[in-house]
Design a protein around this motif. Sequence first.
Motif, PDB file in Angstrom:
ATOM      1  N   ASN A  27      -4.249 -10.985 -23.545  1.00 18.70           N
ATOM      2  CA  ASN A  27      -4.411 -11.444 -22.168  1.00 18.70           C
ATOM      3  C   ASN A  27      -3.224 -12.229 -21.625  1.00 18.70           C
ATOM      4  N   VAL A  28      -2.105 -12.272 -22.366  1.00 17.10           N
ATOM      5  CA  VAL A  28      -0.935 -12.992 -21.851  1.00 17.10           C
ATOM      6  C   VAL A  28      -0.298 -12.161 -20.732  1.00 17.10           C
ATOM      7  N   PRO A  29       0.412 -12.815 -19.809  1.00 18.03           N
ATOM      8  CA  PRO A  29       1.022 -12.062 -18.697  1.00 18.03           C
ATOM      9  C   PRO A  29       2.059 -11.054 -19.191  1.00 18.03           C
ATOM     10  N   ARG A  30       1.974  -9.864 -18.665  1.00 23.78           N
ATOM     11  CA  ARG A  30       3.017  -8.839 -18.845  1.00 23.78           C
ATOM     12  C   ARG A  30       3.212  -8.218 -17.468  1.00 23.78           C
ATOM     13  N   ILE A  31       4.180  -8.789 -16.743  1.00 27.09           N
ATOM     14  CA  ILE A  31       4.312  -8.504 -15.308  1.00 27.09           C
ATOM     15  C   ILE A  31       5.701  -7.979 -14.986  1.00 27.09           C
ATOM     16  N   VAL A  32       5.758  -7.008 -14.107  1.00 25.02           N
ATOM     17  CA  VAL A  32       7.009  -6.513 -13.549  1.00 25.02           C
ATOM     18  C   VAL A  32       6.979  -6.776 -12.046  1.00 25.02           C
ATOM     19  N   ILE A  33       8.045  -7.401 -11.529  1.00 26.39           N
ATOM     20  CA  ILE A  33       8.150  -7.634 -10.087  1.00 26.39           C
ATOM     21  C   ILE A  33       9.353  -6.872  -9.552  1.00 26.39           C
ATOM     22  N   THR A  42      12.698 -12.935  -6.811  1.00 24.96           N
ATOM     23  CA  THR A  42      13.067 -13.941  -7.816  1.00 24.96           C
ATOM     24  C   THR A  42      12.295 -15.235  -7.597  1.00 24.96           C
ATOM     25  N   THR A  43      12.124 -15.635  -6.345  1.00 27.07           N
ATOM     26  CA  THR A  43      11.347 -16.841  -6.038  1.00 27.07           C
ATOM     27  C   THR A  43       9.899 -16.679  -6.491  1.00 27.07           C
ATOM     28  N   ILE A  44       9.287 -15.540  -6.171  1.00 30.06           N
ATOM     29  CA  ILE A  44       7.893 -15.285  -6.573  1.00 30.06           C
ATOM     30  C   ILE A  44       7.783 -15.234  -8.092  1.00 30.06           C
ATOM     31  N   ALA A  45       8.767 -14.602  -8.731  1.00 27.82           N
ATOM     32  CA  ALA A  45       8.748 -14.513 -10.197  1.00 27.82           C
ATOM     33  C   ALA A  45       8.834 -15.901 -10.823  1.00 27.82           C
ATOM     34  N   MET A  46       9.695 -16.766 -10.270  1.00 32.43           N
ATOM     35  CA  MET A  46       9.835 -18.128 -10.799  1.00 32.43           C
ATOM     36  C   MET A  46       8.552 -18.929 -10.613  1.00 32.43           C
ATOM     37  N   TRP A  47       7.926 -18.805  -9.447  1.00 31.69           N
ATOM     38  CA  TRP A  47       6.675 -19.539  -9.196  1.00 31.69           C
ATOM     39  C   TRP A  47       5.559 -19.053 -10.117  1.00 31.69           C
ATOM     40  N   LEU A  48       5.472 -17.739 -10.283  1.00 29.96           N
ATOM     41  CA  LEU A  48       4.453 -17.191 -11.196  1.00 29.96           C
ATOM     42  C   LEU A  48       4.695 -17.675 -12.620  1.00 29.96           C
ATOM     43  N   CYS A  49       5.952 -17.691 -12.992  1.00 31.22           N
ATOM     44  CA  CYS A  49       6.326 -18.123 -14.341  1.00 31.22           C
ATOM     45  C   CYS A  49       5.881 -19.565 -14.596  1.00 31.22           C
ATOM     46  N   LYS A  50       6.110 -20.446 -13.625  1.00 31.65           N
ATOM     47  CA  LYS A  50       5.699 -21.849 -13.771  1.00 31.65           C
ATOM     48  C   LYS A  50       4.187 -21.967 -13.785  1.00 31.65           C
ATOM     49  N   SER A  54       4.685 -18.804 -18.413  1.00 32.96           N
ATOM     50  CA  SER A  54       5.202 -17.606 -19.071  1.00 32.96           C
ATOM     51  C   SER A  54       6.730 -17.650 -19.083  1.00 32.96           C
ATOM     52  N   ASN A  55       7.361 -16.548 -19.474  1.00 30.33           N
ATOM     53  CA  ASN A  55       8.816 -16.471 -19.621  1.00 30.33           C
ATOM     54  C   ASN A  55       9.406 -15.533 -18.575  1.00 30.33           C
ATOM     55  N   LEU A  56      10.373 -16.049 -17.836  1.00 32.52           N
ATOM     56  CA  LEU A  56      11.051 -15.237 -16.825  1.00 32.52           C
ATOM     57  C   LEU A  56      12.221 -14.509 -17.471  1.00 32.52           C
ATOM     58  N   ARG A 105       3.339 -16.192 -25.035  1.00 35.00           N
ATOM     59  CA  ARG A 105       3.091 -16.620 -23.662  1.00 35.00           C
ATOM     60  C   ARG A 105       3.351 -15.535 -22.624  1.00 35.00           C
ATOM     61  N   GLY A 106       3.748 -14.346 -23.090  1.00 35.31           N
ATOM     62  CA  GLY A 106       3.959 -13.255 -22.161  1.00 35.31           C
ATOM     63  C   GLY A 106       5.303 -13.308 -21.452  1.00 35.31           C
ATOM     64  N   TRP A 107       5.483 -12.416 -20.485  1.00 35.55           N
ATOM     65  CA  TRP A 107       6.781 -12.305 -19.825  1.00 35.55           C
ATOM     66  C   TRP A 107       6.619 -11.759 -18.410  1.00 35.55           C
TER      67      TRP A 107
END
Length: 450
Positions: A27-33, A42-50, A54-56, A105-107
């Motif tokens: 269930n850890v994040p595995r996301i592609v933006i 990049t802004t959305i990815a950073m906010w999601l990461c925080k 998870s790891n950007l 922690r996912g990515w």
Amino acid sequence: MLEQLLIHQPEDPIPFMIQHLHRDNDNVPRIVILGPPASGKTTIAMWLCKHLNSNLVTLESLILNEFSYTATDARRLYLQRKAVPSALLIQLIQERLAKEDCVKRGWILDGIPETREQALRIQTLGIAPRHVIMLSAPDTVLIERNLGKRIDPQTGEIYHTTFDWPPESEIQNRLMVPEGISELETARKLLEYHRNIVRIIPSYPKILKVISADQPCMDVFYQALTYVQSNHRTNAPFTPRVLLLGPVGSGKSLQAALLAQKYGLVNVGCGQLLKEAVADKTTFGEHIRLCFEKGMAVPDGLLMKVLSQRLDQQDCIQRGWVLHGFPRDLDQAHLLNILGYNPNRVFLLNVPFDSIMERLTLRRIDPVTGERYHLMYKPPPTMEIQARLLQNPKDSEEQVKLKMDLFYRNSADLEQLYESAITLNGDQDPYTVFEYIESGIINPLPKKIP
């Protein structure tokens, strides 16, 4: 786990499955933006990461890894060509996602893949995102955004002359214009993006969500966050087995009928089954008739035989069922589970005692027409009809109180057994109650946090 078995196809699947279970990272994040230049990915990815802890993973972070020989080669090529070959980029991604922090922690991949070739190479390695977000906005908006972009060389934070200008004069004075944001350069990048994205999209069927980036950044973020926190419906067949619990008069029969009508579930009412068995004059029906005539409770064993016959029929197996009127106590519930009729959705309709008394004791029937009335909610149209109305003996105040006492005596045990049951306020409009039940069936049950 099944997905990973199909991807890796290990020679010995048992150790592979044990290792997979030890990771406990399904269930850890595995996301592609994905998104065009200046879409804010990049802004959305950073906010999601925080937010998700998870790891950007970006192209820049991959090639700046000082402890990787592959990254050293990639840096050298990037300085020469302003690009990294796909094969080398995928190798960097594979190395990074294998690190312990990404496993645990996912990515979140920011802007990767950029081409269909990269998408296919990533899939070939068994790297499968759970959510793919594609930001979209008109090119004219993106060009305007890009022209106002500024970067803080100390922190790497990105600002904008119109939308996000820093209040501190110290930061304002050190902001720089990034390279490659002229109108001509932005238009060239947009053309290349549009050429590639139409070939990337088919690589992610059913897990891709398009979000408009032409709206406030916070709105984009919350839409993205809502999506990545959702679970996709499994491809495995899901047969609803719904159990409705509640005191007499709580509306279980009506809710069961509404569910059966909308979703094609088989409406299994225990009381109705017993009446049908008596009417059909089956062997079971004769025993049940004797119990009815003597005013005795039907034995649990006999009840389960009638219920088993119904739940084992093909329509219940294929379409699922909604059960009400059973179980009434803990022993019956255990019997239901032992025989394999475990419900996968349980709803408890909670209605106050006074409301139940009002609903039931004021019910009346016209012996001439068979029409049913309620002295408060559906009064008879004339005094003549009202004068001849009769009350069913089971709706008397004494009988209702007796049934309510019996329910409350057993309800605590049933709630403890069905700990994932969803409790609903049944003392409201029946269609409002139905909407809550409907959402509980469609949406996955929340996991309990230890």
